[in-house]
Design a protein around this motif. Structure first.
Motif, PDB file in Angstrom:
ATOM      1  N   LYS A  39     -12.964  -6.447  -1.575  1.00 50.58           N
ATOM      2  CA  LYS A  39     -14.200  -6.201  -0.839  1.00 50.58           C
ATOM      3  C   LYS A  39     -13.990  -6.561   0.616  1.00 50.58           C
ATOM      4  N   PHE A  40     -14.642  -5.807   1.482  1.00 48.76           N
ATOM      5  CA  PHE A  40     -14.538  -6.000   2.927  1.00 48.76           C
ATOM      6  C   PHE A  40     -15.954  -6.037   3.489  1.00 48.76           C
ATOM      7  N   PHE A  41     -16.368  -7.181   4.017  1.00 50.43           N
ATOM      8  CA  PHE A  41     -17.696  -7.300   4.598  1.00 50.43           C
ATOM      9  C   PHE A  41     -17.613  -8.048   5.923  1.00 50.43           C
ATOM     10  N   HIS A  42     -18.541  -7.717   6.849  1.00 52.07           N
ATOM     11  CA  HIS A  42     -18.547  -8.314   8.176  1.00 52.07           C
ATOM     12  C   HIS A  42     -19.957  -8.750   8.552  1.00 52.07           C
ATOM     13  N   ASP A  43     -20.032  -9.554   9.607  1.00 51.90           N
ATOM     14  CA  ASP A  43     -21.328 -10.107  10.021  1.00 51.90           C
ATOM     15  C   ASP A  43     -22.022  -9.245  11.056  1.00 51.90           C
ATOM     16  N   SER A  44     -21.442  -8.105  11.417  1.00 56.77           N
ATOM     17  CA  SER A  44     -22.045  -7.234  12.430  1.00 56.77           C
ATOM     18  C   SER A  44     -21.762  -5.784  12.091  1.00 56.77           C
ATOM     19  N   TYR A  45     -22.739  -4.925  12.369  1.00 55.00           N
ATOM     20  CA  TYR A  45     -22.538  -3.495  12.128  1.00 55.00           C
ATOM     21  C   TYR A  45     -21.501  -2.906  13.082  1.00 55.00           C
ATOM     22  N   LYS A  46     -21.134  -3.651  14.104  1.00 51.57           N
ATOM     23  CA  LYS A  46     -20.162  -3.160  15.071  1.00 51.57           C
ATOM     24  C   LYS A  46     -18.722  -3.446  14.637  1.00 51.57           C
ATOM     25  N   LYS A  47     -18.535  -3.951  13.419  1.00 53.71           N
ATOM     26  CA  LYS A  47     -17.197  -4.178  12.890  1.00 53.71           C
ATOM     27  C   LYS A  47     -17.025  -3.360  11.617  1.00 53.71           C
ATOM     28  N   ARG A  48     -15.975  -2.558  11.580  1.00 51.68           N
ATOM     29  CA  ARG A  48     -15.692  -1.706  10.428  1.00 51.68           C
ATOM     30  C   ARG A  48     -14.195  -1.735  10.129  1.00 51.68           C
ATOM     31  N   ASP A  49     -13.853  -1.626   8.852  1.00 52.42           N
ATOM     32  CA  ASP A  49     -12.451  -1.605   8.468  1.00 52.42           C
ATOM     33  C   ASP A  49     -11.900  -0.183   8.508  1.00 52.42           C
ATOM     34  N   SER A  50     -10.630  -0.075   8.805  1.00 57.19           N
ATOM     35  CA  SER A  50      -9.967   1.222   8.813  1.00 57.19           C
ATOM     36  C   SER A  50      -9.859   1.760   7.389  1.00 57.19           C
ATOM     37  N   PRO A  51      -9.928   3.077   7.207  1.00 54.34           N
ATOM     38  CA  PRO A  51      -9.713   3.645   5.876  1.00 54.34           C
ATOM     39  C   PRO A  51      -8.372   3.233   5.272  1.00 54.34           C
ATOM     40  N   GLU A  52      -7.356   3.065   6.131  1.00 60.71           N
ATOM     41  CA  GLU A  52      -6.036   2.684   5.626  1.00 60.71           C
ATOM     42  C   GLU A  52      -6.067   1.323   4.940  1.00 60.71           C
ATOM     43  N   ALA A  53      -6.909   0.397   5.442  1.00 68.71           N
ATOM     44  CA  ALA A  53      -7.015  -0.919   4.811  1.00 68.71           C
ATOM     45  C   ALA A  53      -7.596  -0.804   3.411  1.00 68.71           C
ATOM     46  N   LEU A  54      -8.573   0.088   3.236  1.00 71.89           N
ATOM     47  CA  LEU A  54      -9.173   0.292   1.917  1.00 71.89           C
ATOM     48  C   LEU A  54      -8.162   0.929   0.962  1.00 71.89           C
ATOM     49  N   ILE A  55      -7.384   1.878   1.476  1.00 70.98           N
ATOM     50  CA  ILE A  55      -6.364   2.529   0.637  1.00 70.98           C
ATOM     51  C   ILE A  55      -5.308   1.515   0.203  1.00 70.98           C
ATOM     52  N   ASP A  56      -4.856   0.679   1.137  1.00 71.29           N
ATOM     53  CA  ASP A  56      -3.870  -0.344   0.796  1.00 71.29           C
ATOM     54  C   ASP A  56      -4.415  -1.300  -0.261  1.00 71.29           C
ATOM     55  N   ALA A  57      -5.703  -1.673  -0.139  1.00 73.00           N
ATOM     56  CA  ALA A  57      -6.311  -2.566  -1.120  1.00 73.00           C
ATOM     57  C   ALA A  57      -6.355  -1.906  -2.495  1.00 73.00           C
ATOM     58  N   ALA A  58      -6.656  -0.611  -2.533  1.00 74.70           N
ATOM     59  CA  ALA A  58      -6.706   0.108  -3.813  1.00 74.70           C
ATOM     60  C   ALA A  58      -5.317   0.214  -4.439  1.00 74.70           C
ATOM     61  N   LEU A  59      -4.293   0.429  -3.606  1.00 73.31           N
ATOM     62  CA  LEU A  59      -2.928   0.552  -4.108  1.00 73.31           C
ATOM     63  C   LEU A  59      -2.307  -0.795  -4.456  1.00 73.31           C
ATOM     64  N   GLY A  60      -2.823  -1.860  -3.832  1.00 75.05           N
ATOM     65  CA  GLY A  60      -2.251  -3.180  -4.054  1.00 75.05           C
ATOM     66  C   GLY A  60      -1.003  -3.443  -3.240  1.00 75.05           C
ATOM     67  N   ARG A  61      -0.757  -2.619  -2.238  1.00 75.24           N
ATOM     68  CA  ARG A  61       0.414  -2.812  -1.372  1.00 75.24           C
ATOM     69  C   ARG A  61       0.171  -2.076  -0.047  1.00 75.24           C
ATOM     70  N   VAL A  62       0.924  -2.468   0.980  1.00 72.46           N
ATOM     71  CA  VAL A  62       0.826  -1.839   2.292  1.00 72.46           C
ATOM     72  C   VAL A  62       1.865  -0.730   2.376  1.00 72.46           C
ATOM     73  N   VAL A  63       1.420   0.454   2.760  1.00 69.99           N
ATOM     74  CA  VAL A  63       2.322   1.593   2.903  1.00 69.99           C
ATOM     75  C   VAL A  63       2.351   1.996   4.379  1.00 69.99           C
ATOM     76  N   PHE A  64       3.495   1.839   5.028  1.00 69.07           N
ATOM     77  CA  PHE A  64       3.619   2.208   6.434  1.00 69.07           C
ATOM     78  C   PHE A  64       3.652   3.736   6.589  1.00 69.07           C
ATOM     79  N   ASP A  65       3.003   4.225   7.653  1.00 72.49           N
ATOM     80  CA  ASP A  65       3.098   5.636   8.024  1.00 72.49           C
ATOM     81  C   ASP A  65       4.111   5.790   9.152  1.00 72.49           C
ATOM     82  N   ARG A  66       4.699   6.961   9.242  1.00 68.44           N
ATOM     83  CA  ARG A  66       5.730   7.173  10.253  1.00 68.44           C
ATOM     84  C   ARG A  66       5.197   7.112  11.672  1.00 68.44           C
ATOM     85  N   ASP A  67       3.932   7.511  11.865  1.00 69.79           N
ATOM     86  CA  ASP A  67       3.401   7.602  13.226  1.00 69.79           C
ATOM     87  C   ASP A  67       2.727   6.317  13.685  1.00 69.79           C
TER      88      ASP A  67
END
Length: 278
Positions: A39-67
């Protein structure tokens, strides 16, 4: 629903009539069985997590992209890679990016977590950026226990491939949603300190200094008067009908709150017009 999940934003009271009742911004990540795995939660609406962070959490590992922007150091014994996850590394107001420092150790080597006895060097990562860039505490993965019979101690260690995540995001001093960008890029200065050992001997402690230059970017805003004219990327999607329904509902409940909201909106629009003329 918001109260049932326990995510009602308690920082906004009934006096803030036009915003009262909104939740804390966040996301739940679930697996195929509907079980929450992160779960990812913040104290302000002006803070949001990147989609990549959610994908990594679902996969259980960090996957680097070439770019992704990255810097590398180390040698054949230990390779160190620092890469920025999310949005091809761009910095935008409130979007939480992740600096991932990856250690790749040859077989038989390990590095230390904390605490360690005097004379041994635990792994430490320090990150600095320009004013307006908020850098969070490093998130270290769980360690394994290694017992050294010669010293009669158990030490926290990592081996193999190890990822340490450092979250960071920009606030209004660096990148704002109500004014154009002041600079085009910002630099992360990364200091990595560690010592690698095997079961018999230890290598000398090392300090790697890495630098990653990242582009700054504006945010995407809808076609709504209060968001336009501030130098952001203006979308063509019209949210006026939805906004009108929201204002009507809020005004019926809190007439005075609506007047305060209108006054603030007018101030923002006049500021945008003055900026455009200058």
């Amino acid at each position: 629903m918001i109260r049932e999940y326990g995510v009602l934003n308690s920082q906004i009271g009934p006096g803030d009539a036009m915003l009262y009742g909104i939740p804390y911004p966040g996301s739940f990540v679930v697996d195929r069985n509907g079980v929450v795995v992160a779960k990812f939660f913040h104290d302000s609406y002006k803070k949001r997590d990147s989609p990549e962070a959610l994908i990594d959490a679902a996969l259980g590992r960090v996957v680097f992209d070439r770019d992704e922007p990255a810097a590398r150091a180390g040698d054949d014994e230990i390779r160190v890679t620092a890469a920025v996850r999310g949005g091809t590394g761009s910095i935008r107001q409130g979007i939480v990016r992740q600096l991932v420092v990856r250690f790749e150790l040859r077989d038989g080597l390990h590095i230390y977590g904390e605490p360690v006895p005097d004379g041994m060097v635990p792994t430490r990562i320090d990150v600095e950026g320009p004013p307006g860039l908020v850098v969070g505490d490093p998130i270290y993965p769980p360690t394994e226990s290694l017992r050294l019979e010669s010293l009669a101690v158990e030490l926290p260690v990592w081996s193999g491939s190890v990822d340490v995540v450092v979250p960071f995001y920009a606030v209004g001093e660096l990148a704002s949603e109500v004014r154009p960008l002041d600079v085009e890029s910002a630099t992360l200065e990364i200091r990595v300190r560690y010592q690698a050992c095997d079961d018999q001997t230890c290598l000398l402690p090392k300090t790697e200094k890495l630098s990653i230059r990242l582009p700054l970017d504006v945010v995407d805003v809808p076609a709504l008067g209060m968001h336009q004219g501030h130098g952001q990327r203006e979308g063509s999607y019209d949210m006026t009908p939805h906004f009108r329904r929201l204002m009507l509902r809020k005004t019926r409940r809190h007439p005075l709150g609506f007047l305060k909201f209108v006054a603030k909106s007018i101030r923002l629009e006049w500021a945008a017009r003055r900026r455009a003329r200058s």
